[in-house]
Design an enzyme around this catalytic site. Sequence first.
Site, PDB file in Angstrom:
ATOM      1  N   HIS A  35       1.078  -1.157  -0.404  1.00  0.00           N
ATOM      2  CA  HIS A  35       0.151   0.034   0.474  1.00  0.00           C
ATOM      3  C   HIS A  35       0.814   1.050  -0.145  1.00  0.00           C
ATOM      4  O   HIS A  35       0.872   2.113  -0.333  1.00  0.00           O
ATOM      5  CB  HIS A  35      -0.770  -0.352   0.713  1.00  0.00           C
ATOM      6  CG  HIS A  35      -2.684  -0.632   1.105  1.00  0.00           C
ATOM      7  ND1 HIS A  35      -2.308  -2.397   0.474  1.00  0.00           N
ATOM      8  CD2 HIS A  35      -3.108  -0.837   0.245  1.00  0.00           C
ATOM      9  CE1 HIS A  35      -3.292  -2.972   0.145  1.00  0.00           C
ATOM     10  NE2 HIS A  35      -4.071  -1.680  -0.037  1.00  0.00           N
ATOM     11  N   GLU A  49     -12.351  -9.353  -5.378  1.00  0.00           N
ATOM     12  CA  GLU A  49     -10.803  -9.341  -5.155  1.00  0.00           C
ATOM     13  C   GLU A  49     -10.290 -10.640  -5.191  1.00  0.00           C
ATOM     14  O   GLU A  49      -9.134 -11.194  -4.675  1.00  0.00           O
ATOM     15  CB  GLU A  49     -10.582  -8.641  -4.057  1.00  0.00           C
ATOM     16  CG  GLU A  49     -10.544  -7.218  -4.265  1.00  0.00           C
ATOM     17  CD  GLU A  49     -10.132  -6.182  -3.000  1.00  0.00           C
ATOM     18  OE1 GLU A  49      -9.398  -6.057  -3.108  1.00  0.00           O
ATOM     19  OE2 GLU A  49     -10.808  -6.330  -1.876  1.00  0.00           O
ATOM     20  N   ASP A  62      -5.723  -7.134  -5.615  1.00  0.00           N
ATOM     21  CA  ASP A  62      -5.234  -8.567  -4.846  1.00  0.00           C
ATOM     22  C   ASP A  62      -6.157  -9.883  -5.264  1.00  0.00           C
ATOM     23  O   ASP A  62      -5.637 -10.955  -5.134  1.00  0.00           O
ATOM     24  CB  ASP A  62      -6.572  -8.326  -3.410  1.00  0.00           C
ATOM     25  CG  ASP A  62      -5.725  -7.920  -2.359  1.00  0.00           C
ATOM     26  OD1 ASP A  62      -5.217  -8.000  -2.096  1.00  0.00           O
ATOM     27  OD2 ASP A  62      -6.718  -6.404  -1.605  1.00  0.00           O
ATOM     28  N   CYS A 112     -10.925  -0.708  -9.993  1.00  0.00           N
ATOM     29  CA  CYS A 112     -10.202   0.356  -9.127  1.00  0.00           C
ATOM     30  C   CYS A 112      -8.146  -0.237  -8.962  1.00  0.00           C
ATOM     31  O   CYS A 112      -8.498   0.374  -8.183  1.00  0.00           O
ATOM     32  CB  CYS A 112     -10.899   0.737  -7.560  1.00  0.00           C
ATOM     33  SG  CYS A 112     -11.065  -0.454  -7.177  1.00  0.00           S
TER      34      CYS A 112
HETATM   35  C1  PEP Z   1      -7.240  -3.911  -5.148  1.00  0.00           C
HETATM   36  O1  PEP Z   1      -6.944  -4.796  -4.706  1.00  0.00           O
HETATM   37  O2  PEP Z   1      -7.102  -3.877  -6.403  1.00  0.00           O
HETATM   38  C2  PEP Z   1      -8.040  -2.701  -4.870  1.00  0.00           C
HETATM   39  C3  PEP Z   1      -8.093  -1.601  -5.825  1.00  0.00           C
HETATM   40  O3  PEP Z   1      -7.974  -2.582  -3.160  1.00  0.00           O
HETATM   41  P1  PEP Z   1      -6.125  -2.199  -2.781  1.00  0.00           P
HETATM   42  O4  PEP Z   1      -5.388  -1.780  -3.053  1.00  0.00           O
HETATM   43  O5  PEP Z   1      -6.736  -1.101  -1.127  1.00  0.00           O
HETATM   44  O6  PEP Z   1      -5.962  -3.464  -1.606  1.00  0.00           O
HETATM   45 MG    MG Z   2      -8.073  -4.695  -2.241  1.00  0.00          MG
END
Ligand code: PEP
Ligand code: MG
Length: 767
Positions: free
Chosen positions: A369, A610, A634, A681
Amino acid sequence: MSILKVLRQIVQDVSTAPDLNAVLAITVGRVQKAMQTEVCSVFLHNQDTARYVLRATHGLNPEAVGKVSLSPDEGIVGLVAKRAEPINLEDAFMHPSFHYIDAIGEDLFHAFLGVPIMHQRKVLGVLVVQQRDKRRFDESEEAFLVTLSAQLAGIIAHAHATGSMQTESLDGAPSEIRKDIRYDGVAAASGVVIGEIVVASIPADLDSVVDRDAEDIEQEKADLKRALVAVRKDISEVSKNLAGRISKDENALFDVYLRMLDDNALPSEIYAKIDQGSWAQGALREVILEHVRTFAAMDDPYLSERSTDIKDLGKRILQHLQEDMGDRQTVYPENAVLLADELTPAMLGLVPDGKLSGLISVTGSGNSHAAILARSMGIPTVMGVVDLPFRRLEGERVIVDGYSGRIYVNPSTELVQAFSRIVIDEQIVADELKELRDLPAITKDGYRLPLWVNTGLAADVGRSLEQGAEGIGLYRTEIPFMIRDSFPSEQEQIESYRTQLEAFAPRPVTMRTLDIGGDKALPYFPIEEENPSLGWRGIRVTLDHPEIFMVQVRAMLRASEGLDNLRIMLPMVTSVSEVEEALRQIDRALAELKEEGYKIKKPPVGVMIEVPAAVYQTRRFARLVDFISVGSNDLTQYLLAVDRNNPRVAGLYASYHPAVLKALDFIVHEAHKERKHVSICGEIAADPGGALLLMAMGYDVLSVNANNLPKIKYAIRNVSFSRARQLLLSVRSLHDAEEIHQELRQSLKAFGLSRLTRPMIPEQKKH
Ligand code: PEP
Ligand code: MG
């Protein structure tokens, strides 16, 4: 002693050795002793000469060390390296590859066992034992050496890499730091920066204290003295308070502590190091960690336990030293490159605005992250630089190459010039892209694709509006939770959510409910698990804690009053029951608020896809909710079984793996069967090639980081939908992630989008 214990002991001693020469010297000495052979030697590969150099020996002529070397075609050592297999010979003299070297003094030794030292599929060197008698080393001996070599490989590679900072001086005098020392990691946020390293220290963490010269030796000693007085006082007070409540024996431990802090004991060693020029914290770290190592290696369990006490004492002294320092303002250089052992989202705020220009992390990977946030801030970042001697780099000049995932410490003028050209070119492209701000993302043949943004940091809102975002597709609500000391109250949450909703109104804002766990830890709610990615994450945590979930949902709903642009999104769902339960709670929150007199419109609720289990239930979920959003970061991790935070497997984390693309294709079709909107996303949408594929698949919205939004808009505006479809069709016929990557790169060039692909990066050899 059991074999396992011997192995452990050797590995422990070697891993705490200060440099490569010490690592090798300990290795040959200990192996010779443990195996009772007459000779043990290490040959290491030299990249410049492509030869295996004798680097340490016990039993052969020590004068030959550093002088004798073999090519992979020479001698049995060469053969071990070439085959990357152990060779065990009763009489080496009889082997056709035997190569006699006068200087080395091995004429006496017949029995030979050589094993390769392998690291990341490469032969680093060869570990050899030899004996006078003609005999074959038995199976257990061979197994011992192979096991040891496998364990030592990482340590040797690390010592090799960190040792390469200094030029080797023949007389052992302190030598100059080399130029252009390259360290490899994982590309985490693109871009290039030339700056100065600032090491992020973790409070009260001895391991993260950096090497630094004392500016004023007397001042450092005075600081230490003050810290020692304070710690002694703390200990005496605790001891007094506990007297009568704990046994005499237990209380005696405090006396031991105080004796250790006596001026003639530990402090005398620390003062001595300061006198040699170190600052107090660095001197403290050296002395304490050395004692910790000595005690930990002791066979007596009581004494070995004492290592914990020493470390604890060291921590206390450090705390006081750091508190003192806190009063003196840290001066950050312009173009600060923050270097951390483990970069966390909270650290991104350490350097004042406008000064943070690059990020480097020893651990973590491209989809950790911290890396994702760095991308949204547009800060060139390299993660997983595992061999970096980070404590020694404070104040060094560095080039961060966020495209190749490499850094260069102490760069030469030529390298700085080469990278400066890239920095200038990038600025030109960025300035041109700014002009797209108010233009829609529309293809040449008129296909319109909404582009939204992912947010999390407070500054993201302004940045996103500047880039012309049409909505927020993912607000990572856990990020503001992470930069605090306790859970925020309902009122505090309302305020921060309202800011996002108001800034974007009437455009939609998709707020994801708390997604903690995995690599997102809250300092005040620690989740410690062996396997956190498969553990208590996202919706699993919040369903177990309805009080946290309800407060958050209520805050979101209340913040949306009168604006009506809220959308709520649920992370990490695997089962229908989870969705149903979460929906029930959202309905309950809504009903409560209505009873309390608020006038709130029910927001659309969606789920994230995910995990693979969710992929196959997309249609089922789509019937229950208002929209679907794919979290491809994910999803890729779980489909490929590759930890997104682990630099060791970063090369296997392939966003364009055919299985990932198949899943993405499947999800959009399934959701559309229920006439539900599907957005994505994950970071694949923020890559120009990925964005075109997703558009062709039929995704209704792409949500990307603010920094990449203009590039994606530019890509869409410069292709036709039909060409993007053709690209998708040709990609579907490919079976390998690298081939797909290649195809995308070529197509972007053919579409005239080369400026969106990575620039030509100057390559500098690794030492
Ligand atoms: C993802 O897993 O693609 C997502 C957008 O969530 P994060 O990256 O915060 O786990
Ligand atoms: Mg995620």
